[in-house]
Design a protein around this motif. Structure first.
Motif, PDB file in Angstrom:
ATOM      1  N   ILE A 254       0.858  -1.180   0.000  1.00  0.00           N
ATOM      2  CA  ILE A 254       0.000   0.000   0.000  1.00  0.00           C
ATOM      3  C   ILE A 254       0.901   1.240   0.000  1.00  0.00           C
ATOM      4  O   ILE A 254       2.112   1.124   0.179  1.00  0.00           O
ATOM      5  N   TYR A 291      -4.578   5.893   7.620  1.00  0.00           N
ATOM      6  CA  TYR A 291      -4.713   5.371   6.253  1.00  0.00           C
ATOM      7  C   TYR A 291      -6.175   5.059   5.972  1.00  0.00           C
ATOM      8  O   TYR A 291      -6.852   4.405   6.766  1.00  0.00           O
ATOM      9  N   GLU A 293      -8.469   3.070   3.517  1.00  0.00           N
ATOM     10  CA  GLU A 293      -8.395   2.004   2.525  1.00  0.00           C
ATOM     11  C   GLU A 293      -9.244   2.320   1.301  1.00  0.00           C
ATOM     12  O   GLU A 293      -8.939   1.873   0.177  1.00  0.00           O
ATOM     13  N   GLU A 296      -7.126   4.746  -0.511  1.00  0.00           N
ATOM     14  CA  GLU A 296      -5.753   4.234  -0.562  1.00  0.00           C
ATOM     15  C   GLU A 296      -4.745   5.366  -0.402  1.00  0.00           C
ATOM     16  O   GLU A 296      -3.738   5.452  -1.110  1.00  0.00           O
ATOM     17  N   GLU A 297      -4.992   6.228   0.599  1.00  0.00           N
ATOM     18  CA  GLU A 297      -4.094   7.352   0.863  1.00  0.00           C
ATOM     19  C   GLU A 297      -3.927   7.559   2.367  1.00  0.00           C
ATOM     20  O   GLU A 297      -4.791   7.192   3.163  1.00  0.00           O
TER      21      GLU A 297
END
Length: 352
Positions: A254, A291, A293, A296-297
């Motif tokens: 990730i 984070y 999900e 995704e940052e």
């Protein structure tokens, strides 16, 4: 606790704290006991009777001393029913009182330790502990360590626990007892500085093996255990991150965190994964990031006011001052903006 293959036995003499008798005295009184002469007490255990002398039993056990001299008992009383012990163990206890030696074997050591603890016979307790120390191995070290939860054996506990830490990598591969550890016990082991592993991968492997033993009930503990491993490659603290899927049993890369760190705390709040504090390779940190999900940052969260490393985190619902926590790092180019930006004043003074 497995001591398969260990067939030796040992006889341990009394330590200095028990009242000593000369060898001749021991021999004479033991002969009298075996002949049933001058005995003034009968110990009954599950229908079995053992004739003995009160003075001899009192000389090695404060339990018997209190039993025979208590105001609740008539001093002329001769027969005593003793609960909580087997006839075999009582036979060894009485023989020890007369001979001050006891045979300790892999088959009897646990029951003998329990009986010695019940009757407060420290000579046998010490003997059992020394015997167990001599039998420590990869298969039984956890069981021996857990045994000390029930009996006061601090030296044995320390020896067994250090054996676990120093042989962790080999132990977790072969020990069935490892798979039965509680999450608290496993967490305490892997966060110890004395843990001896060649690479952090060994700890990851141990965690995954433990979770895979009961994935339905244990996958919830991933966020508790994985932060104890830390982002450390043996040289540098890392910003890189990976996500584990317990369903697929796979890892995926990730986006990297803003800050390199190891020994951080971690927790999930409102589907956001918070990474808290830790060590960046130079100093303990107080910064927090989270984070998402879905996007995704990573995003900045409100920093703690206190530097913390090797910490644990938990979610405390219902507190009025805990609720808004995340904030975008607007000054970083290329960082996506969240529709809703939050922060928390509570984390300025308290851990998440």
């Amino acid at each position: 606790m497995d001591m398969e293959g260990a067939t030796t036995s040992s006889c341990f003499p009394q330590p200095h704290m028990e009242r000593k008798m000369s060898a001749m005295t021991c021999e004479i009184f033991n002969e009298l006991r075996l002949e049933g002469k001058l005995c003034d007490v009968v110990i009954k255990v599950n229908g079995f009777e053992f004739s003995a002398h009160k003075n001899i039993l009192c000389s090695c056990s404060s339990y018997f001393r209190a039993l025979f001299t208590s105001g609740w008992n008539n001093t002329e009383k001769k027969v005593y029913n003793i609960p909580g012990v087997s006839p075999d163990m009582m036979k060894l206890i009485i023989e020890y009182a007369y001979t001050r030696t006891v045979p300790i074997t892999p088959d009897n050591v646990e029951k003998l330790l329990a009986a010695a603890d019940q009757f407060n016979i420290m000579g046998i307790v010490r003997g059992c502990c020394e015997f167990l120390k001599s039998k420590l191995c990869l298969d039984n070290c956890i069981g021996i360590c857990k045994l000390t939860d029930y009996y006061y054996c601090p030296e044995l506990r320390q020896k067994a626990y250090m054996f676990i830490l120093h042989n962790f990598e080999e132990m977790m591969k072969v020990s069935a007892e490892f798979l039965e550890l509680s999450v608290t016990e496993l967490r305490d082991i892997i966060e110890k500085d004395e843990l001896n592993v060649k690479q952090e991968d060994a700890v990851f492997e141990a965690i995954l093996k433990w979770i895979s033993h009961d994935p339905q009930n244990r996958k919830q503990y991933i966020s508790v255990l994985l932060p104890k491993v830390g982002g450390f490659d043996g040289i540098n603290r890392l910003r890189s991150a990976e996500a584990y899927s317990p369903v697929a049993n796979t890892w995926r890369t990730i986006p990297t965190m803003f800050n390199p760190r190891s020994n951080f705390g971690i927790e999930v709040v409102d589907d956001l994964l918070f990474v808290v504090g830790g060590f960046n390779g130079f100093t303990t940190t107080f910064n927090v990031e989270c984070y998402d999900e879905k996007t995704e940052e990573w995003y900045d969260a409100h920093d703690m006011g206190i530097y913390r490393s090797a910490l644990s985190c938990c979610v405390v619902p219902g507190l009025a001052n805990v609720g808004e926590y995340t904030a975008c790092r607007e000054h970083l180019p290329g960082l996506a903006q969240r529709d809703e930006v939050k922060h928390s004043a509570s984390t300025s003074t308290l851990p998440v």
